[in-house]
Design an enzyme around this catalytic site. Structure first.
Site, PDB file in Angstrom:
ATOM      1  N   CYS A  83      -0.484  32.882 -13.977  1.00 35.51           N
ATOM      2  CA  CYS A  83      -1.252  34.084 -13.636  1.00 35.51           C
ATOM      3  C   CYS A  83      -1.787  34.666 -14.936  1.00 35.51           C
ATOM      4  CB  CYS A  83      -0.391  35.072 -12.844  1.00 35.51           C
ATOM      5  SG  CYS A  83       1.015  35.726 -13.766  1.00 35.51           S
ATOM      6  N   GLN A  84      -1.965  35.966 -15.011  1.00 37.41           N
ATOM      7  CA  GLN A  84      -2.510  36.589 -16.215  1.00 37.41           C
ATOM      8  C   GLN A  84      -1.464  36.662 -17.333  1.00 37.41           C
ATOM      9  OE1 GLN A  84      -5.692  37.171 -16.461  1.00 37.41           O
ATOM     10  NE2 GLN A  84      -5.797  38.271 -18.392  1.00 37.41           N
TER      11      GLN A  84
END
Length: 130
Positions: A83-84
């Site tokens: 993800c981020q």
């Protein structure tokens, strides 16, 4: 088989992830579509299935996450989840392990760590509907 503790999640750093992704592992990016389009890891096999969705009320968990993943990937595929920053992917990986995915790992640090290492990224251009 009820357990109150989270499923065992294996986390790899981005350097390990880069090596694994070059050897036929599937990258599952669980960020929102908007984040994905702003930039994502440039790897041979990448899919975007958001774990959280943006709504007028804020981010909510994607109720179809497992169904969407299972329509694209097998529970025996080698999968790295990112993800981020690593938080959503940790939750998503835990959920996939609980659902019977045998070879799924979390990428610690996520896309931000990937960018910090100056690893290759892809930023999508505006595309026509055709």
């Amino acid at each position: 088989m009820f357990s109150s503790k989270p499923e065992e999640v294996v986390t790899v750093d981005v350097s390990q992830a880069k090596t694994l992704l070059q050897s036929d592992h599937q990258y599952l990016d669980v960020r929102t579509e908007e984040e994905f389009k702003r930039g994502h890891c440039l790897v041979p096999k990448i899919l975007n299935v958001p774990y959280m969705l943006n709504t007028p009320q804020g981010r909510v968990k994607n109720p179809n996450f497992l169904d969407q993943v299972s329509s694209l990937l097998s529970s025996t595929d080698d999968i790295l989840v990112g993800c981020q920053s690593g938080a959503r992917s940790l939750n998503a990986t835990s959920e996939l392990v609980a659902a019977g995915y045998k070879k799924v790992r979390n990428i610690g640090g996520g896309y931000m760590a990937w960018v910090d290492q100056s690893f290759p990224i892809n930023k999508e251009q505006q595309q026509s509907a055709n």
